[in-house]
Design a protein around this motif. Structure first.
Motif, short mmCIF file in Angstrom:
data_model
loop_
_atom_site.label_atom_id
_atom_site.label_comp_id
_atom_site.label_asym_id
_atom_site.label_seq_id
_atom_site.Cartn_x
_atom_site.Cartn_y
_atom_site.Cartn_z
N VAL A 244 0.84 -1.20 0.00
CA VAL A 244 0.00 0.00 0.00
C VAL A 244 0.87 1.24 0.00
O VAL A 244 0.58 2.23 -0.70
CB VAL A 244 -0.95 -0.02 1.21
CG1 VAL A 244 -1.63 1.33 1.40
CG2 VAL A 244 -1.99 -1.13 1.04
N GLU A 245 1.94 1.24 0.78
CA GLU A 245 2.86 2.38 0.79
C GLU A 245 3.47 2.60 -0.60
O GLU A 245 3.64 3.74 -1.04
CB GLU A 245 3.97 2.16 1.82
CG GLU A 245 3.49 2.05 3.26
CD GLU A 245 3.09 3.39 3.85
OE1 GLU A 245 2.94 4.38 3.11
OE2 GLU A 245 2.87 3.43 5.08
N LYS A 246 3.74 1.51 -1.28
CA LYS A 246 4.27 1.59 -2.64
C LYS A 246 3.25 2.23 -3.58
O LYS A 246 3.59 3.08 -4.43
CB LYS A 246 4.65 0.19 -3.14
CG LYS A 246 5.17 0.14 -4.56
CD LYS A 246 5.41 -1.32 -4.96
CE LYS A 246 5.70 -1.45 -6.46
NZ LYS A 246 5.79 -2.88 -6.86
N ILE A 247 1.98 1.83 -3.44
CA ILE A 247 0.92 2.43 -4.26
C ILE A 247 0.85 3.93 -4.02
O ILE A 247 0.76 4.73 -4.96
CB ILE A 247 -0.44 1.77 -3.93
CG1 ILE A 247 -0.47 0.32 -4.40
CG2 ILE A 247 -1.59 2.55 -4.59
CD1 ILE A 247 -1.68 -0.45 -3.90
N LEU A 248 0.89 4.33 -2.76
CA LEU A 248 0.78 5.74 -2.42
C LEU A 248 1.97 6.54 -2.96
O LEU A 248 1.81 7.68 -3.42
CB LEU A 248 0.67 5.91 -0.91
CG LEU A 248 -0.63 5.36 -0.29
CD1 LEU A 248 -0.54 5.40 1.23
CD2 LEU A 248 -1.83 6.14 -0.79
N GLU A 249 3.15 5.94 -2.92
CA GLU A 249 4.33 6.60 -3.48
C GLU A 249 4.18 6.80 -4.99
O GLU A 249 4.51 7.86 -5.53
CB GLU A 249 5.58 5.78 -3.18
CG GLU A 249 6.00 5.79 -1.72
CD GLU A 249 7.14 4.85 -1.44
OE1 GLU A 249 7.72 4.29 -2.41
OE2 GLU A 249 7.45 4.63 -0.24
N THR A 250 3.66 5.78 -5.67
CA THR A 250 3.44 5.88 -7.12
C THR A 250 2.39 6.93 -7.43
O THR A 250 2.55 7.73 -8.37
CB THR A 250 2.99 4.52 -7.69
OG1 THR A 250 3.97 3.53 -7.39
CG2 THR A 250 2.79 4.59 -9.20
N GLU A 251 1.32 6.97 -6.66
CA GLU A 251 0.28 7.97 -6.87
C GLU A 251 0.83 9.38 -6.68
O GLU A 251 0.53 10.29 -7.46
CB GLU A 251 -0.89 7.73 -5.91
CG GLU A 251 -1.69 6.47 -6.24
CD GLU A 251 -2.97 6.38 -5.41
OE1 GLU A 251 -3.46 7.42 -4.92
OE2 GLU A 251 -3.49 5.26 -5.26
N ALA A 252 1.64 9.56 -5.63
CA ALA A 252 2.21 10.89 -5.37
C ALA A 252 3.17 11.31 -6.47
O ALA A 252 3.21 12.47 -6.87
CB ALA A 252 2.92 10.89 -4.01
#
Length: 323
Positions: A244-252
């Protein structure tokens, strides 16, 4: 406790188990129904209409109480065989369907002609009013706290439930953040006729998921969920983990340029790994903020009977003394 929901759905207690991917199997649905609530089989977890028919038959063997089937209507080009699923529901004698996702209007005639009660999940008052207008018998009103898809309006239940009560003529259930007697009594005070619990039912003995999943929910606090896919307007509340942290980093990083394909590996097809194998870091999986209120793993009977006993005591003792 009798409410419009218990009378409408033919159940003893005003508590419904929401449809959850790779959680809502016959074992859990039957356990909830046997405890006096309304259990729910998740239709699209079953790969075909025939598989759903088998799961319904299994549930019928485990309980003689009413149970529901959840059907989520997806905005996809190649839709699932919804007529086939509905046929399996009808032939299986199921009398309640929980619909979610897109409007069930296209399939309402099939459901209503079979005498099925339809409860549609909504994240806004306007969607609830639309559900009422197309003939749904009740709605499940999902506040921003909920696990899974909370919509894009970000309205919590302290506002959303009274607003629903102001506008609706059909009965509604509260959903999102529901875990105990306090949830039920507060929901009733705000106009709901019962409550719909999702995450709370994952952390029960009968939930057919890996023990790692249950322990992850028990260990989590109300601070341990995140919202992913916001920029895609497909917001989902999930339990935080490295994926999930990886997803959020990609989104940002990508911002408005984000495409679903950029995060698909951590979102698509992870539920069997998580729920069945217990690999809780395999990807993003739905979990409500209510995890912060979940500290044990009871049986469904213990959970529901405890909620009802505590709710009745709260109403007759604590609240009555305030007058």
């Amino acid at each position: 406790m009798k409410t419009k929901i218990t009378e409408l759905l033919g159940i003893e207690h005003p508590i419904m188990q929401g449809g959850m991917h790779y959680v809502g199997f016959a074992e859990l649905a039957a356990a909830v129904s046997n405890a006096g609530g309304l259990g729910t089989i998740t239709g699209l977890t079953q790969r075909s209409a025939a598989d759903l028919a088998n799961e319904i038959a299994k549930c019928n063997d485990l309980t003689d109480k009413p149970f529901a089937v959840n059907l989520t209507f997806l905005p996809t080009v190649s839709s699932p065989d919804y007529p086939g699923y509905i046929d399996a529901i009808i032939k299986g004698g199921v009398k309640v369907v929980e619909t979610a996702g897109r409007s069930p209007a296209q399939y309402m005639p099939m459901l209503k002609d079979a005498g099925i009660k339809v409860v549609h999940k909504c994240t806004s008052v306007r969607h609830a009013l639309k559900a009422q207008s197309i003939g749904c018998d009740a709605v499940s009103v999902d506040g921003f706290e909920c696990g899974g898809h909370p919509g894009e309006d970000d309205i919590p239940n302290m506002i959303l439930l009274p607003r629903a009560h102001d506008e609706l003529e059909i009965p509604f259930l509260s959903s999102g953040g529901m875990a105990d007697a306090r949830s039920l009594v507060a929901s009733l005070a705000m106009g709901a006729e019962g409550m719909n619990m999702g995450t709370r039912f994952i952390a029960t003995k009968e939930a057919p998921v890996h023990e790692n999943v249950k322990q992850a929910i028990v260990a989590a606090t109300e601070l341990d969920t995140r919202l992913v896919m916001r920029s895609l307007r497909n917001t989902e509340r999930v339990l935080v983990n490295p994926a999930v942290e990886k997803i959020l980093e990609t989104e940002a990083k990508l911002g408005a340029d984000l495409k679903f394909e950029d995060i698909a590996d951590d979102v698509v097809g992870v539920y069997p790994q998580v729920m069945m194998e217990g690999t809780v870091d395999a990807g993003a999986w739905s979990c409500g903020m209510v995890a912060g209120l979940i500290n044990d793993i009871p049986t469904c009977e213990e959970l529901i009977s405890g909620i009802m006993a505590d709710a009745e005591a709260m109403i007759s003792e604590r609240l009555s003394k305030l007058l």
